[in-house]
Design a protein around this motif. Sequence first.
Motif, short mmCIF file in Angstrom:
data_model
loop_
_atom_site.label_atom_id
_atom_site.label_comp_id
_atom_site.label_asym_id
_atom_site.label_seq_id
_atom_site.Cartn_x
_atom_site.Cartn_y
_atom_site.Cartn_z
N GLY A 97 7.89 33.88 -11.07
CA GLY A 97 8.09 35.45 -11.35
C GLY A 97 6.69 35.31 -12.94
O GLY A 97 6.97 36.97 -12.66
N ILE A 98 6.33 34.58 -12.62
CA ILE A 98 4.95 34.81 -14.09
C ILE A 98 3.66 35.38 -13.16
O ILE A 98 3.11 34.35 -12.37
N CYS A 99 3.19 36.09 -13.11
CA CYS A 99 1.44 36.36 -12.81
C CYS A 99 0.49 35.57 -13.09
O CYS A 99 -0.03 35.21 -14.58
N ARG A 100 0.08 33.99 -12.47
CA ARG A 100 -0.82 33.24 -12.77
C ARG A 100 -2.34 33.78 -13.02
O ARG A 100 -3.20 33.30 -13.94
N GLU A 101 -2.17 35.43 -13.08
CA GLU A 101 -3.97 35.75 -13.21
C GLU A 101 -3.60 36.72 -14.14
O GLU A 101 -4.41 36.41 -14.84
N THR A 102 -2.30 37.23 -14.34
CA THR A 102 -2.20 38.32 -15.56
C THR A 102 -1.13 38.33 -16.38
O THR A 102 -1.52 39.09 -17.81
N GLY A 103 -0.86 37.30 -16.43
CA GLY A 103 0.83 36.54 -16.97
C GLY A 103 2.06 37.68 -17.19
O GLY A 103 2.71 37.58 -17.88
N LYS A 104 1.81 39.08 -16.16
CA LYS A 104 2.63 39.85 -16.07
C LYS A 104 3.32 39.70 -15.21
O LYS A 104 3.79 38.31 -14.63
N LEU A 105 5.10 39.90 -15.50
CA LEU A 105 6.01 39.61 -14.78
C LEU A 105 6.09 40.63 -13.03
O LEU A 105 5.91 41.43 -12.66
N ILE A 106 5.32 39.48 -12.16
CA ILE A 106 5.64 39.78 -10.57
C ILE A 106 7.25 40.89 -10.74
O ILE A 106 8.28 40.49 -10.75
N PRO A 107 6.79 41.98 -10.14
CA PRO A 107 8.16 43.08 -9.86
C PRO A 107 9.26 41.87 -8.35
O PRO A 107 8.66 41.40 -7.92
N LYS A 108 10.30 42.21 -8.82
CA LYS A 108 11.76 41.90 -8.47
C LYS A 108 11.06 42.20 -6.87
O LYS A 108 11.41 41.11 -5.83
N GLU A 109 11.44 43.12 -6.43
CA GLU A 109 10.53 43.26 -4.65
C GLU A 109 9.58 42.90 -4.35
O GLU A 109 9.38 42.22 -2.83
N ARG A 110 8.72 42.15 -4.53
CA ARG A 110 7.53 41.38 -4.36
C ARG A 110 8.17 39.68 -3.94
O ARG A 110 8.36 39.30 -3.20
N LEU A 111 9.20 39.78 -4.86
CA LEU A 111 9.31 38.34 -4.97
C LEU A 111 10.63 38.47 -3.82
O LEU A 111 10.68 37.21 -3.51
N ARG A 112 11.29 38.84 -4.05
CA ARG A 112 12.26 39.23 -3.02
C ARG A 112 10.96 38.73 -1.60
O ARG A 112 11.64 38.50 -0.78
N ALA A 113 10.69 39.80 -0.98
CA ALA A 113 9.72 39.75 0.11
C ALA A 113 9.37 38.48 0.57
O ALA A 113 8.60 37.96 1.92
N GLU A 122 -1.42 43.91 -8.46
CA GLU A 122 -2.62 44.01 -8.77
C GLU A 122 -3.53 43.09 -8.96
O GLU A 122 -4.44 42.95 -8.33
N ALA A 123 -3.50 41.33 -9.03
CA ALA A 123 -4.14 40.61 -8.67
C ALA A 123 -4.52 40.31 -6.85
O ALA A 123 -5.75 40.15 -7.31
N LYS A 124 -3.23 40.42 -7.18
CA LYS A 124 -3.86 39.66 -4.91
C LYS A 124 -4.76 40.66 -4.57
O LYS A 124 -5.81 39.95 -3.49
N LEU A 125 -4.54 42.39 -4.73
CA LEU A 125 -6.05 43.28 -4.51
C LEU A 125 -7.28 42.84 -4.99
O LEU A 125 -8.12 43.49 -4.26
N LYS A 126 -7.16 42.14 -6.47
CA LYS A 126 -8.66 41.54 -6.78
C LYS A 126 -9.26 41.08 -6.00
O LYS A 126 -10.31 40.38 -6.30
#
Length: 127
Positions: A97-113, A122-126
């Motif tokens: 659940g930790i973004c490999r680009e930003t180091g931030k937590l990936i939101p639970k909603e995204r992880l559930r999907a 944010e990192a995916k769109l970049k």
Amino acid sequence: MKVENEKTRYSESDLQEFKALILDKLRIAKEELNSLATSLSSPNANGTDDTAGTYKTLEDGSATLEKEQINQLAARQKKFIDQLEAALVRIENKTYGICRETGKLIPKERLRAVPHTTLTMEAKLKQ
């Protein structure tokens, strides 16, 4: 002085919730891969053995195309299974659940999907 209030990783109960979700998706994915493998190994039940030779050539081309499509689906399914298994390893390592680009937590909603993701939106769109 700024106080960091933001969580840097998910709690044990959160990780267990995601683990259960991933294990369920993994079970389904393996069943689908098994089904694809079975359809690849079984002979064509709608064969053209009893029809005229002119149709056989068309049927062979169609069967080849279908096998290629099933092979592509199976390869995609295998990749998905590998990604889910990698996510389970990250859960065990407490890095899930930790973004490999930003180091931030990936939101639970995204992880559930998309439970195997390693990027925040944010990192995916970049990319």
